[in-house]
Scaffold this motif. Structure first.
Motif, mmCIF file in Angstrom:
data_model
loop_
_atom_site.group_PDB
_atom_site.id
_atom_site.type_symbol
_atom_site.label_atom_id
_atom_site.label_comp_id
_atom_site.label_asym_id
_atom_site.label_seq_id
_atom_site.Cartn_x
_atom_site.Cartn_y
_atom_site.Cartn_z
ATOM 1 N N HIS A 80 11.198 -31.637 -13.719
ATOM 2 C CA HIS A 80 10.865 -30.407 -14.428
ATOM 3 C C HIS A 80 11.165 -30.483 -15.928
ATOM 4 C CE1 HIS A 80 10.193 -28.708 -10.504
ATOM 5 N NE2 HIS A 80 11.417 -29.032 -10.128
ATOM 6 N N GLU A 81 12.142 -31.276 -16.311
ATOM 7 C CA GLU A 81 12.440 -31.432 -17.738
ATOM 8 C C GLU A 81 13.098 -32.777 -17.969
ATOM 9 O OE1 GLU A 81 15.032 -28.306 -18.927
ATOM 10 O OE2 GLU A 81 16.679 -28.924 -17.626
ATOM 11 N N ASN A 82 12.965 -33.251 -19.212
ATOM 12 C CA ASN A 82 13.552 -34.536 -19.580
ATOM 13 C C ASN A 82 14.993 -34.360 -20.035
ATOM 14 O OD1 ASN A 82 11.076 -35.655 -19.058
ATOM 15 N ND2 ASN A 82 10.448 -35.771 -21.204
ATOM 16 N N GLU A 83 15.727 -35.461 -19.995
ATOM 17 C CA GLU A 83 17.097 -35.469 -20.493
ATOM 18 C C GLU A 83 17.257 -36.631 -21.462
ATOM 19 O OE1 GLU A 83 21.746 -35.972 -18.940
ATOM 20 O OE2 GLU A 83 20.090 -35.868 -17.487
ATOM 21 N N ILE A 84 17.757 -36.345 -22.649
ATOM 22 C CA ILE A 84 18.051 -37.407 -23.610
ATOM 23 C C ILE A 84 19.440 -37.937 -23.268
ATOM 24 C CG2 ILE A 84 18.368 -38.004 -26.051
ATOM 25 C CD1 ILE A 84 16.464 -35.713 -26.735
ATOM 26 N N LEU A 85 19.483 -39.180 -22.761
ATOM 27 C CA LEU A 85 20.744 -39.746 -22.276
ATOM 28 C C LEU A 85 21.667 -40.147 -23.424
ATOM 29 C CD1 LEU A 85 19.452 -41.951 -19.317
ATOM 30 C CD2 LEU A 85 20.132 -39.551 -19.310
ATOM 31 N N THR A 86 21.096 -40.530 -24.554
ATOM 32 C CA THR A 86 21.889 -40.878 -25.740
ATOM 33 C C THR A 86 22.190 -39.583 -26.493
ATOM 34 O OG1 THR A 86 19.732 -41.510 -26.649
ATOM 35 C CG2 THR A 86 21.258 -43.290 -26.097
ATOM 36 N N ALA A 87 23.205 -38.885 -26.019
ATOM 37 C CA ALA A 87 23.523 -37.547 -26.518
ATOM 38 C C ALA A 87 24.289 -37.647 -27.842
ATOM 39 C CB ALA A 87 24.326 -36.780 -25.477
ATOM 40 N N PHE A 88 23.563 -37.991 -28.879
ATOM 41 C CA PHE A 88 24.138 -38.149 -30.217
ATOM 42 C C PHE A 88 23.189 -37.457 -31.184
ATOM 43 C CE2 PHE A 88 25.686 -40.307 -34.014
ATOM 44 C CZ PHE A 88 27.048 -40.411 -33.747
ATOM 45 N N PRO A 89 23.728 -36.744 -32.196
ATOM 46 C CA PRO A 89 22.837 -35.993 -33.091
ATOM 47 C C PRO A 89 21.665 -36.838 -33.587
ATOM 48 C CG PRO A 89 25.124 -35.511 -33.605
ATOM 49 C CD PRO A 89 25.147 -36.601 -32.572
ATOM 50 N N ARG A 90 20.484 -36.241 -33.556
ATOM 51 C CA ARG A 90 19.260 -36.915 -33.989
ATOM 52 C C ARG A 90 18.858 -36.332 -35.341
ATOM 53 N NH1 ARG A 90 16.073 -34.653 -30.490
ATOM 54 N NH2 ARG A 90 14.239 -35.939 -30.968
ATOM 55 N N ARG B 20 9.679 -48.176 -49.068
ATOM 56 C CA ARG B 20 10.123 -46.859 -48.602
ATOM 57 C C ARG B 20 10.224 -46.776 -47.076
ATOM 58 N NH1 ARG B 20 5.572 -42.999 -47.800
ATOM 59 N NH2 ARG B 20 3.614 -44.103 -48.159
ATOM 60 N N GLY B 21 9.835 -47.840 -46.395
ATOM 61 C CA GLY B 21 9.871 -47.832 -44.938
ATOM 62 C C GLY B 21 11.191 -48.331 -44.391
ATOM 63 N N GLY B 22 11.244 -48.382 -43.070
ATOM 64 C CA GLY B 22 12.439 -48.910 -42.413
ATOM 65 C C GLY B 22 13.231 -47.915 -41.617
ATOM 66 N N PRO B 23 13.111 -46.578 -41.838
ATOM 67 C CA PRO B 23 13.911 -45.662 -41.016
ATOM 68 C C PRO B 23 13.523 -45.778 -39.550
ATOM 69 C CG PRO B 23 12.262 -44.426 -42.248
ATOM 70 C CD PRO B 23 12.265 -45.823 -42.784
ATOM 71 N N ARG B 24 14.492 -45.581 -38.690
ATOM 72 C CA ARG B 24 14.238 -45.729 -37.254
ATOM 73 C C ARG B 24 15.133 -44.769 -36.492
ATOM 74 N NH1 ARG B 24 15.049 -51.322 -33.675
ATOM 75 N NH2 ARG B 24 14.691 -50.378 -31.646
ATOM 76 N N ILE B 25 14.645 -44.295 -35.366
ATOM 77 C CA ILE B 25 15.462 -43.515 -34.446
ATOM 78 C C ILE B 25 15.080 -43.928 -33.031
ATOM 79 C CG2 ILE B 25 13.845 -41.552 -34.520
ATOM 80 C CD1 ILE B 25 16.375 -39.750 -34.096
ATOM 81 N N THR B 26 16.063 -44.300 -32.233
ATOM 82 C CA THR B 26 15.836 -44.755 -30.867
ATOM 83 C C THR B 26 16.752 -43.998 -29.921
ATOM 84 O OG1 THR B 26 15.289 -46.990 -31.632
ATOM 85 C CG2 THR B 26 15.851 -46.748 -29.307
ATOM 86 N N ASP B 27 16.165 -43.472 -28.848
ATOM 87 C CA ASP B 27 16.937 -42.777 -27.824
ATOM 88 C C ASP B 27 16.433 -43.172 -26.447
ATOM 89 O OD1 ASP B 27 18.852 -40.695 -29.049
ATOM 90 O OD2 ASP B 27 17.006 -40.409 -30.204
ATOM 91 N N ALA C 236 21.999 -49.553 -22.146
ATOM 92 C CA ALA C 236 21.637 -48.398 -22.963
ATOM 93 C C ALA C 236 21.513 -48.880 -24.397
ATOM 94 C CB ALA C 236 22.677 -47.289 -22.858
ATOM 95 N N LYS C 237 20.745 -48.151 -25.187
ATOM 96 C CA LYS C 237 20.549 -48.524 -26.590
ATOM 97 C C LYS C 237 20.366 -47.267 -27.426
ATOM 98 C CE LYS C 237 16.823 -50.953 -25.643
ATOM 99 N NZ LYS C 237 15.572 -51.747 -25.818
ATOM 100 N N ILE C 238 20.650 -47.411 -28.706
ATOM 101 C CA ILE C 238 20.511 -46.291 -29.636
ATOM 102 C C ILE C 238 20.293 -46.855 -31.030
ATOM 103 C CG2 ILE C 238 22.980 -46.122 -30.166
ATOM 104 C CD1 ILE C 238 22.691 -43.078 -30.196
ATOM 105 N N CYS C 239 19.555 -46.123 -31.848
ATOM 106 C CA CYS C 239 19.448 -46.478 -33.266
ATOM 107 C C CYS C 239 19.472 -45.193 -34.089
ATOM 108 C CB CYS C 239 18.156 -47.254 -33.557
ATOM 109 S SG CYS C 239 18.070 -47.871 -35.268
ATOM 110 N N ARG C 240 20.189 -45.240 -35.191
ATOM 111 C CA ARG C 240 20.241 -44.132 -36.134
ATOM 112 C C ARG C 240 20.099 -44.666 -37.558
ATOM 113 N NH1 ARG C 240 19.333 -41.827 -32.143
ATOM 114 N NH2 ARG C 240 20.409 -40.013 -31.220
ATOM 115 N N THR C 241 19.646 -43.775 -38.434
ATOM 116 C CA THR C 241 19.434 -44.086 -39.852
ATOM 117 C C THR C 241 20.462 -43.324 -40.671
ATOM 118 O OG1 THR C 241 17.074 -44.421 -39.475
ATOM 119 C CG2 THR C 241 17.773 -44.012 -41.744
ATOM 120 N N ILE C 242 21.137 -44.026 -41.573
ATOM 121 C CA ILE C 242 22.205 -43.423 -42.387
ATOM 122 C C ILE C 242 21.871 -43.608 -43.858
ATOM 123 C CG2 ILE C 242 24.661 -43.497 -42.977
ATOM 124 C CD1 ILE C 242 23.627 -44.947 -39.670
ATOM 125 N N ALA C 243 21.886 -42.517 -44.602
ATOM 126 C CA ALA C 243 21.679 -42.553 -46.053
ATOM 127 C C ALA C 243 23.033 -42.627 -46.737
ATOM 128 C CB ALA C 243 20.916 -41.319 -46.510
#
Length: 367
Positions: free
Chosen positions: A352-362, A338-345, A234-241
């Motif tokens: 019938h519907e998708n599920e976001i497995l990385t259940a962390f605030p986006r 100004r670039g570089g932000p990333r979000i990975t889920d 599994a993998k995840i990426c978040r951007t923090i200011a």
């Protein structure tokens, strides 16, 4: 042999029939895990004939254990008198093929093994069958999804650890060590890829490693994590200011998040990979940033952190099917200053519907 492994081997044999492959020589770790459930898999190969029973070639020290655990007939070789390539060639002959067509994992079989087989079987024809395995593994069974979910829980906990520690004056290398320790404590089998916690201009690098650089007020910090549970990634990426960041960077992240949401909604059974890509890319085209967004925006995920089927990109026609697990997004926005932000889920494609497995605030996090 467990029923699920028999089922997987039958799937492989059906594709072999379509490709006119007489026998497959399997040496890649994740393919052996998929076909046998074994994790003690050093210096071994699985042979799969187009019809009939597969077998395993293993070092004599491991052979009895492997046969007992896998349920497959296992033939041993004695190093240094014999080697893996010699024994593979002998077993292929024992199957009785004439002018045999052998499928190989082209980029993963050692040159020594390949040359040994080639010399022993001069009439054989060799073809690359790497893509066959990516296609077989693309549709996940429920048990596989559960393992990916367990790994996803780990990366989410790791992200929580990172957020609690990020502040001005902390080195990104120190932060990486704490997060890695947290992942290992949660029973991640190992850390599959170096943890990436980067800021500033390093955020634009493709595979930047954490450095001794200290976090500063006004930085954007990218945290990219991976974990493994029983072989599944599994993998995840978040951007923090950190503190106040330029408005341009905030808006760029909001555009990225909007594009991800639209791509997730488009990731439905029956869609083509390029259609999912187009849904996201047109947002950046309106902003004049289409060329700052890479041609590939996502991959399948499973026994590898990047599975090369399906590939989500503007030039790819891979068909999306229920049961796939896909990462969105793989890239970031590459805009200097100004670039570089990333979000990975990780997204599970449901009927019938998708599920976001990385259940962390986006969202854009602020500390």
């Amino acid at each position: 042999m467990a029923a699920k492994f028999i089922y997987r081997i039958k799937k492989v044999q059906r594709l072999m029939t379509e490709r006119k492959i007489d026998i497959l020589v399997v040496v890649k770790r994740e393919n052996i895990i998929y076909l046998t459930g074994l994790t003690q898999i050093e210096n071994m190969a699985v042979l799969i004939p187009i019809e009939g029973e597969p077998c395993i070639i293993a070092n004599w020290l491991d052979a009895d254990y492997i046969e007992e655990e896998s349920g497959l007939k296992t033939f041993s070789y004695f190093k240094p008198r014999e080697n893996l390539g010699d024994k593979i060639a002998k077993r292929i002959n024992a199957y009785g093929f004439r002018n045999v067509i052998i499928g190989l994992e082209k980029y993963f079989i050692s040159n020594t093994v390949f040359e040994t087989i080639k010399k022993a079987l001069p009439e054989a024809k060799f073809i690359d069958a790497s893509d066959l395995f990516y296609k077989v593994r693309a549709i996940k069974e429920p048990s596989e999804v559960e393992k990916i979910k367990q790994a996803a829980v780990m990366v989410c906990k790791g992200m929580e650890t990172a957020l609690n520690l990020i502040r001005p004056g902390v080195s990104m290398l120190e932060l990486s060590k704490e997060v890695e320790y947290a992942l290992l404590k949660m029973n991640s089998n190992r850390i599959p890829f170096r943890i990436q916690i980067v800021s500033g201009e390093r955020g634009l690098l493709n595979y930047a490693a954490s450095s001794c650089k200290y976090i500063k007020d006004g930085n954007i910090v990218l945290v990219f994590l991976e974990a493994i549970y029983e072989g599944y990634y599994a993998k995840i990426c978040r951007t923090i200011a950190v503190g106040k960041i330029p408005l341009e960077q905030e808006l760029l992240f909001e555009n990225l998040l909007e594009a991800q949401e639209k791509a997730i909604a488009a990731l439905r059974p029956g869609a083509k990979a390029w259609e999912v890509d187009f849904t996201a890319r047109r947002i950046f085209k309106k902003l004049g940033l289409e060329n700052q967004f890479m041609d590939i925006i996502g991959y399948g995920v499973g026994l590898r952190p990047i599975e090369y089927f399906p590939i989500i990109g503007r030039k790819y026609h891979d068909l999306i099917e229920a049961g796939m697990v896909i990462e969105l997004f793989s890239p970031k926005i590459y805009v200097k200053d100004r670039g570089g932000p990333r979000i990975t889920d990780l997204i599970y494609v449901g009927e019938h519907e998708n599920e976001i497995l990385t259940a962390f605030p986006r969202k854009l996090f602020r500390v």
